[in-house]
Write an enzyme that holds these catalytic residues in place. Structure first.
Site, PDB file in Angstrom:
ATOM      1  N   GLY A 162       0.996  -1.326   0.072  1.00 60.43           N
ATOM      2  CA  GLY A 162      -0.121   0.092  -0.082  1.00 60.43           C
ATOM      3  C   GLY A 162       0.864   1.178  -0.071  1.00 60.43           C
ATOM      4  O   GLY A 162       0.579   2.311   0.611  1.00 60.43           O
ATOM      5  N   GLY A 163       1.953   1.169  -0.684  1.00 56.54           N
ATOM      6  CA  GLY A 163       2.950   2.093  -0.639  1.00 56.54           C
ATOM      7  C   GLY A 163       2.603   3.558  -1.498  1.00 56.54           C
ATOM      8  O   GLY A 163       3.500   4.297  -1.547  1.00 56.54           O
TER       9      GLY A 163
ATOM     10  N   ASP B  41       0.694  -1.647  -4.689  1.00 60.19           N
ATOM     11  CA  ASP B  41      -0.516  -0.896  -4.371  1.00 60.19           C
ATOM     12  C   ASP B  41      -1.775  -1.010  -5.504  1.00 60.19           C
ATOM     13  O   ASP B  41      -1.385  -1.975  -6.379  1.00 60.19           O
ATOM     14  CB  ASP B  41      -0.254   0.717  -4.562  1.00 60.19           C
ATOM     15  CG  ASP B  41      -1.302   1.612  -3.726  1.00 60.19           C
ATOM     16  OD1 ASP B  41      -2.326   2.073  -4.069  1.00 60.19           O
ATOM     17  OD2 ASP B  41      -0.826   1.913  -2.557  1.00 60.19           O
TER      18      ASP B  41
ATOM     19  N   PHE C 280      -4.813  -5.880  -1.750  1.00 59.23           N
ATOM     20  CA  PHE C 280      -4.325  -6.275  -0.435  1.00 59.23           C
ATOM     21  C   PHE C 280      -5.323  -6.936   0.295  1.00 59.23           C
ATOM     22  O   PHE C 280      -5.235  -7.736   1.226  1.00 59.23           O
ATOM     23  CB  PHE C 280      -3.223  -5.713   0.372  1.00 59.23           C
ATOM     24  CG  PHE C 280      -3.723  -4.275   0.791  1.00 59.23           C
ATOM     25  CD1 PHE C 280      -4.953  -3.739   1.142  1.00 59.23           C
ATOM     26  CD2 PHE C 280      -2.796  -2.992   0.634  1.00 59.23           C
ATOM     27  CE1 PHE C 280      -5.368  -2.756   1.601  1.00 59.23           C
ATOM     28  CE2 PHE C 280      -3.233  -1.887   0.956  1.00 59.23           C
ATOM     29  CZ  PHE C 280      -4.477  -1.608   1.365  1.00 59.23           C
TER      30      PHE C 280
ATOM     31  N   HIS D 127      -4.657   2.248   9.140  1.00 60.67           N
ATOM     32  CA  HIS D 127      -5.465   3.196   9.743  1.00 60.67           C
ATOM     33  C   HIS D 127      -6.458   3.541   8.829  1.00 60.67           C
ATOM     34  O   HIS D 127      -7.696   4.182   8.936  1.00 60.67           O
ATOM     35  CB  HIS D 127      -4.974   4.664  10.087  1.00 60.67           C
ATOM     36  CG  HIS D 127      -4.310   5.409   9.009  1.00 60.67           C
ATOM     37  ND1 HIS D 127      -3.746   6.724   9.124  1.00 60.67           N
ATOM     38  CD2 HIS D 127      -4.228   5.277   7.750  1.00 60.67           C
ATOM     39  CE1 HIS D 127      -3.505   7.282   7.938  1.00 60.67           C
ATOM     40  NE2 HIS D 127      -3.671   6.471   6.919  1.00 60.67           N
TER      41      HIS D 127
HETATM   42  C1  SAM Z   1      -3.368   6.534   2.910  1.00 55.31           C
HETATM   43  S1  SAM Z   1      -2.453   5.749   1.597  1.00 55.31           S
HETATM   44  C2  SAM Z   1      -0.715   5.412   2.243  1.00 55.31           C
HETATM   45  C3  SAM Z   1       0.143   5.385   1.012  1.00 55.31           C
HETATM   46  C4  SAM Z   1       1.645   5.195   1.485  1.00 55.31           C
HETATM   47  N1  SAM Z   1       1.719   4.101   2.257  1.00 55.31           N
HETATM   48  C5  SAM Z   1       2.020   6.639   2.270  1.00 55.31           C
HETATM   49  O1  SAM Z   1       2.357   6.385   3.305  1.00 55.31           O
HETATM   50  O2  SAM Z   1       2.114   7.589   1.754  1.00 55.31           O
HETATM   51  C6  SAM Z   1      -3.096   4.231   1.352  1.00 55.31           C
HETATM   52  C7  SAM Z   1      -2.767   3.265   0.144  1.00 55.31           C
HETATM   53  O3  SAM Z   1      -3.562   2.304   0.119  1.00 55.31           O
HETATM   54  C8  SAM Z   1      -3.828   2.050  -1.123  1.00 55.31           C
HETATM   55  N2  SAM Z   1      -4.942   1.039  -1.302  1.00 55.31           N
HETATM   56  C9  SAM Z   1      -6.238   1.230  -1.037  1.00 55.31           C
HETATM   57  N3  SAM Z   1      -7.041   0.143  -1.006  1.00 55.31           N
HETATM   58  C10 SAM Z   1      -6.178  -0.898  -1.437  1.00 55.31           C
HETATM   59  C11 SAM Z   1      -6.229  -2.312  -1.803  1.00 55.31           C
HETATM   60  N4  SAM Z   1      -7.417  -2.889  -1.909  1.00 55.31           N
HETATM   61  N5  SAM Z   1      -5.072  -2.957  -2.376  1.00 55.31           N
HETATM   62  C12 SAM Z   1      -3.877  -2.109  -2.245  1.00 55.31           C
HETATM   63  N6  SAM Z   1      -3.759  -1.053  -1.874  1.00 55.31           N
HETATM   64  C13 SAM Z   1      -4.780  -0.312  -1.639  1.00 55.31           C
HETATM   65  C14 SAM Z   1      -4.342   3.269  -1.534  1.00 55.31           C
HETATM   66  O4  SAM Z   1      -4.189   3.432  -2.920  1.00 55.31           O
HETATM   67  C15 SAM Z   1      -3.114   4.148  -1.067  1.00 55.31           C
HETATM   68  O5  SAM Z   1      -1.870   4.385  -1.962  1.00 55.31           O
END
Ligand code: SAM
Length: 451
Positions: free
Chosen positions: A260-261, A283, A315, A334
């Site tokens: 989820g980067g 992601d 994920f 979160h």
């Molecule tokens: C709050 S952001 C955090 C991004 C990064 N880790 C940061 O700290 O800047 C949450 C991330 O989760 C990803 N995300 C949401 N649902 C997801 C899924 N089902 N599978 C993979 N990634 C997902 C979003 O695209 C987003 O980039």
């Protein structure tokens, strides 16, 4: 009678002693305290600060707010609290009208009549919006009806990741805030753990999560969200994230999966500072595409060296790449209520080798009352008579918590809640690493002993 002013006096002396510590730190940095009128940034704004600076800052913020509340009539304090949404609304106006952009390179300021002409906003209304913000020290009224940028408003200039963050706050978050009460008082939505039942989705009458909305309704704002996450890291500070955990001490070839980067901006910082790390950013497919564009433009060398790769993932349904030394989840947990967090963490756990570590990088919420539980000792408690969680000195974490509720029906957590989540998924807490506003929580597979 002697104790009549005890709380007041202690707060004042806490402020005085903390300000002395801050002065010392500024002195040692060789750079003075920046003037509020300056539009130059100070190294402390985004660069590393010491633990002493951080503690003193939190104490000053908490004590000043507590002191003000103590001596003010409660009606006024509550009225100001209740009105605070108008500050966000005014930020929304200046962002949309690009006021900070128009004031760039006008250090002497611009008459409101000229600003109204270029922004096409009514002159009197624009002046009132700017006056509220200038009263909050964002913008400066140089002389009556002449406005200029300052240290705060300069951050609202369009195009930077930080301005993307402020747009997210005054747009998606603002809508979510308006629907918070109705959502919490709805008999079904109130106890739902589905991201579809967020105040944001209710406000937009949308039957899906924020992530669905970005994908299916407004991909442009989805892209803006990616930028906003980079802006968010300017508050958390890349160096605090990097230096809070011994990433630099890892041996050559250590593999890190940034689950989820986002666009991989944290990984980019890691890759530049720690050439021995091999990174995988995972992601949603559309974010991975955005990440590839960013990296190809910004870091062609690292791309050529093959030190980073990008793998799309859902994920909730799939595990990340197998067998990495570290799985790093920053600001991911979160975003989800407990049942979905268990799905994500179980998917990570399935591919962890016995020596692997999971690093959850998040804020830690504290109770506002005194807490004697074992877990509470991992987080610093404020000196008396401050609220034990520093009150206003740590308000960001509590605003983030409600932001998570508003946007995705999720939450920031206490350490106890993280430990419980880990336990449910067969993961055991090893250590809490202090990284400033957030912490790196190190977990290992439970019941595995590795030398
Ligand atoms: C709050 S952001 C955090 C991004 C990064 N880790 C940061 O700290 O800047 C949450 C991330 O989760 C990803 N995300 C949401 N649902 C997801 C899924 N089902 N599978 C993979 N990634 C997902 C979003 O695209 C987003 O980039």
């Amino acid at each position: 009678m002697d104790d009549m002013f005890a709380e007041l006096d202690t707060l004042v002396s806490l402020i005085a002693s903390s300000v002395d510590k801050l002065k010392q730190e500024f002195k040692e940095s060789g750079k003075p305290v920046p003037s509020i009128h300056s539009t130059e940034s100070h190294p402390f704004d985004t660069g590393p600060i010491s633990q002493r600076f951080d503690d003193a800052l939190r104490t000053v913020q908490g004590a000043c707010a507590q002191l003000t509340t103590l001596v003010s009539p409660p009606q006024l304090t509550v009225a100001n609290l209740g009105f605070s949404q108008y500050t966000t609304a005014c930020i929304g106006v200046v962002l949309k009208a690009k006021v900070a952009d128009h004031l760039q390179s006008k250090s002497e300021g611009m008459p409101i009549s000229r600003l109204a002409e270029v922004t096409k906003v009514d002159v009197n209304k624009l002046a009132r919006v700017l006056r509220l913000l200038a009263t909050k020290q964002c913008f400066r009224e140089v002389s009556p009806d002449i406005f200029a940028n300052n240290r705060l408003s300069i951050l609202l200039v369009d195009g930077s990741p930080f301005s993307a963050l402020t747009k997210l706050m005054s747009d998606e978050n603002y809508h979510a805030g308006c629907a918070l009460a109705d959502t919490l008082l709805d008999p079904v939505a109130t106890s739902s753990s589905s991201p579809k039942d967020s105040p944001f989705s209710r406000a937009l009458r949308y039957d899906g999560s924020l992530w669905d909305w970005y994908k299916d309704v407004d991909p442009e704002k989805g892209e803006r969200f990616g930028q906003a996450m980079i802006g968010f890291s300017a508050i958390l500070k890349y160096d605090s994230i990097l230096n809070g955990f011994p990433w630099k001490d890892q041996p050559q070839g250590t593999t890190v999966c940034d689950v989820g980067g986002g666009v991989g901006h944290i990984s980019m910082h890691f890759a530049k500072a720690c050439p021995q790390l091999h990174l995988t950013v995972q992601d949603r497919p559309e974010t991975v595409e955005q990440a590839l564009q960013l990296w190809n433009n910004a870091e062609p060398e690292i791309m050529k060296e093959g030190r980073v790769n990008f793998v799309p993932i859902n994920f909730l349904e799939e595990s990340p790449v197998k067998g990495c030394d570290y799985y790093f989840l920053k600001s991911v947990i979160h975003d989800w209520a407990d049942p979905d967090c268990r799905r994500i963490l179980t998917n990570v756990k399935k591919v962890m080798k016995p020596t692997a570590r999971l690093i959850i990088h998040e804020c830690l919420i504290q109770h506002v009352s005194k807490d004697d539980s074992e877990e509470s000792h991992f987080v610093s408690t404020a000196p008396k008579p401050l609220l034990p969680n520093y009150g206003e000195g740590r308000i960001f974490e509590y605003l983030m918590d409600i932001c998570m509720l508003g946007l995705v029906n999720a939450k920031e957590r206490t350490l106890r809640e993280f430990i419980a989540l880990g336990k449910d998924c067969g993961l055991e807490l090893v250590k809490v690493w202090d990284c400033g506003l957030q912490n790196s929580l190190e977990f290992k597979l439970a019941n595995v002993w590795v030398k």
